[in-house]
Design a protein around this motif. Structure first.
Motif, short mmCIF file in Angstrom:
data_model
loop_
_atom_site.label_atom_id
_atom_site.label_comp_id
_atom_site.label_asym_id
_atom_site.label_seq_id
_atom_site.Cartn_x
_atom_site.Cartn_y
_atom_site.Cartn_z
N MET A 57 33.46 37.43 30.39
CA MET A 57 32.76 36.84 31.54
C MET A 57 33.29 35.45 31.85
SD MET A 57 28.75 37.92 31.14
CE MET A 57 28.48 36.68 29.92
N PHE A 58 33.66 34.69 30.82
CA PHE A 58 34.19 33.35 31.04
C PHE A 58 35.57 33.42 31.68
CE2 PHE A 58 31.19 32.96 27.50
CZ PHE A 58 30.30 32.07 28.08
N VAL A 59 36.36 34.40 31.28
CA VAL A 59 37.67 34.60 31.91
C VAL A 59 37.48 34.99 33.37
CG1 VAL A 59 39.80 35.95 31.86
CG2 VAL A 59 38.73 35.25 29.72
N SER A 60 36.53 35.88 33.64
CA SER A 60 36.24 36.30 35.00
C SER A 60 35.77 35.11 35.85
CB SER A 60 35.18 37.39 35.00
OG SER A 60 34.88 37.80 36.31
N TYR A 61 34.95 34.28 35.27
CA TYR A 61 34.47 33.07 35.96
C TYR A 61 35.66 32.17 36.32
CZ TYR A 61 32.15 28.61 36.75
OH TYR A 61 31.75 27.42 37.29
#
Length: 118
Positions: A57-61
């Motif tokens: 999710m942090f990579v996607s963000y």
């Protein structure tokens, strides 16, 4: 460079041939891409433990923020559109690239934690 290309094309980190996702998903039908549990070619298990992809999710963000900033720069500073139009364009881009970000962030996350045992 081979790892970067394989990660961007969502290929297995071990064999670089098997696909991480079994289908592409469909944004219009609100279907997210279906991920394989294991590589169909080399049987490498993608999910290392329960909740492994929470960090994706942090990579996607990060991907979404980079896309939004790039859109802001292009449409506001170079094309000189109004702030409301720029906001509408950025929101549209974020929605349209959501499925791509989902796949790419999981692929990048797998590659971050892949350890080659050879």
């Amino acid at each position: 460079m081979r790892n970067v290309i394989a990660a961007l094309t969502c290929k297995c980190p071990k064999c670089k041939n098997g696909k991480i996702f079994s289908n592409r998903g469909n944004l219009l039908l609100l279907n997210i891409p279906k991920m394989n549990d294991k590589c169909p070619v080399c049987n490498y298990k993608f999910e290392r433990e329960t909740g492994f992809f929470f960090g994706a999710m942090f990579v996607s963000y990060g991907l979404a923020v980079a896309q939004m900033i790039a859109s802001l720069v292009v449409f506001w500073y170079f094309i000189d559109l109004s702030p409301l139009r720029v906001f509408a364009i950025i929101a549209t881009i974020a929605v349209l690239l959501g499925t791509i970000n989902f796949k790419l962030s999981r692929s990048i996350w797998i590659y971050i934690f892949y350890k080659d045992k050879a």
